[in-house]
Design an enzyme around this catalytic site. Structure first.
Site, PDB file in Angstrom:
ATOM      1  N   SER A 189       0.844  -1.057   0.011  1.00  0.00           N
ATOM      2  CA  SER A 189       0.166   0.093   0.095  1.00  0.00           C
ATOM      3  C   SER A 189       0.754   1.008   0.115  1.00  0.00           C
ATOM      4  O   SER A 189       1.860   1.204   0.937  1.00  0.00           O
ATOM      5  CB  SER A 189      -1.013  -0.077   1.349  1.00  0.00           C
ATOM      6  OG  SER A 189      -1.669   1.359   1.632  1.00  0.00           O
ATOM      7  N   TYR A 204      -4.541  -2.673   9.212  1.00  0.00           N
ATOM      8  CA  TYR A 204      -4.015  -2.701   7.648  1.00  0.00           C
ATOM      9  C   TYR A 204      -2.842  -1.934   7.257  1.00  0.00           C
ATOM     10  O   TYR A 204      -2.018  -2.477   6.485  1.00  0.00           O
ATOM     11  CB  TYR A 204      -5.508  -1.879   6.869  1.00  0.00           C
ATOM     12  CG  TYR A 204      -5.033  -1.816   5.695  1.00  0.00           C
ATOM     13  CD1 TYR A 204      -5.261  -2.591   4.753  1.00  0.00           C
ATOM     14  CD2 TYR A 204      -4.420  -0.581   5.132  1.00  0.00           C
ATOM     15  CE1 TYR A 204      -5.135  -2.793   3.091  1.00  0.00           C
ATOM     16  CE2 TYR A 204      -4.229  -0.563   3.407  1.00  0.00           C
ATOM     17  CZ  TYR A 204      -4.723  -1.676   2.752  1.00  0.00           C
ATOM     18  OH  TYR A 204      -4.215  -1.498   1.400  1.00  0.00           O
TER      19      TYR A 204
END
Length: 341
Positions: A189, A204
């Site tokens: 990410s 996350y």
């Protein structure tokens, strides 16, 4: 006067050092904007394995690799959706072979997980697997304080984003080592690279940081064996995961189409970056955003992201409330965005 002059010179030197540090960070990102010579991915092998290929980035990457002539092993938990992407590939690329492997990666590190990984190893045995795209990931639950979500939800996220990604790589790497070639692409990410923190998405963010660190070490570990390991770190891509957020931003007049590429646009850029270093942010728009973030102080980014994610929290609370109010028969998987690359 002499004391004042020395104080002024000290401040000037500190200011110059700060400007130099910021300039170095920005220039190091601008290097990523230089055009890359497309890699002939078929030199790695004839088959590619893609996890999470039934929607979003995974769907687009699978189609892009098929367009480039790869046969596909498609790994996911929903047989019907796997068949859908397999049929789509076959209808657009008649010469491409596909195999589907039904595996719930959230079961990794549970008693049922061993059987799931055995099926994957069996599926790739004897295949000339040249590329692995570890795309499967969970972002659900979205925009919550740590204490607000069920612990099992965090555990599922960690199993998929961290443990399953590692296990899948370990299942495919032995064949690559034996053949002396291969490319492993782990989808991380951009939030772990462009910004210092991602509050309300803490687990996350931390799990995706693991992906970047794992990929870096594996790249150093395996490059002498002809295997290139890379973490691709996208920022926001237009997928189901961002559907609710992007709609809200459009309503507020803050959403710019160019800031969020489609999954197909991302996949085309991503395929060109495979084999070019252990970390990349393939899309040009994302790279520019990365450069801008590197020019800002961490405390500014912390505050901006916290405010933005608090707004996301309101959006997702409304989505959860709306979903809970519908009859059970009307609630389908995906009612809440749950995948993020």
């Amino acid at each position: 006067m002499g004391g004042d002059g020395a104080w002024f010179m000290s401040l000037a030197v500190l200011g110059a050092l700060h400007v130099a540090a910021v300039a170095f960070r920005v220039l190091s990102r601008l290097v990523l904007l230089l055009p890359r010579r497309p890699t002939d991915l078929r030199r790695y092998g004839t088959w590619a394995v893609v996890t999470g290929p039934t929607s979003g980035i995974g769907w687009s990457v699978a189609l892009e690799l098929a367009r480039r002539g790869f046969n596909l092993v498609l790994v996911g938990r929903d047989p019907a959706k796997l068949q859908d992407i397999s049929d789509t590939i076959s209808s657009t690329n008649a010469s491409v072979q596909t195999k589907t492997v039904v595996v719930d990666l959230a079961l990794v590190a549970t008693p049922k997980g061993d059987e799931a990984l055995r099926l994957l190893r069996q599926a790739v045995a004897g295949l000339d697997v040249g590329v692995l795209v570890n795309n499967a990931g969970l972002a659900k639950p979205c925009a919550l304080f740590l204490h607000e979500a069920d612990v099992e939800a965090w555990v599922r996220m960690i199993r998929v984003n961290l443990w399953a990604l590692t296990e899948v790589a370990a299942a495919v790497l032995p064949g690559m080592v034996e053949r002396g070639r291969g490319a492993v692409v782990n989808i991380g990410s951009g939030t772990t690279q462009a910004i210092p923190s991602f509050p309300l998405y803490t687990i996350y963010h931390a799990s995706k940081r693991y992906v970047a660190q794992l990929s870096r070490s594996l790249h150093v570990e395996y490059r002498a064996k002809g295997i290139h390991v890379q973490c691709q770190a996208p920022l926001f891509v237009e997928t189901k995961m961002t559907l609710g957020m992007s709609a809200s931003l459009k309503q507020r007049g803050l959403f710019l189409r160019l800031m969020m590429p489609t999954s197909d646009e991302y996949a085309r850029a991503a395929a060109c970056q495979i084999g070019h270093g252990p970390l990349c942010m393939p899309n040009l728009v994302h790279q520019l955003q990365w450069c801008i973030c590197n020019a800002l102080p961490d405390w500014v980014l912390d505050e901006l992201i916290l405010r933005l994610n608090l707004r996301h929290r309101v959006i997702f609370q409304r989505l959860r409330t709306a979903r809970a109010s519908r009859p059970t028969s009307d609630v389908k998987d995906g009612g809440l965005p749950h995948k993020q690359a």
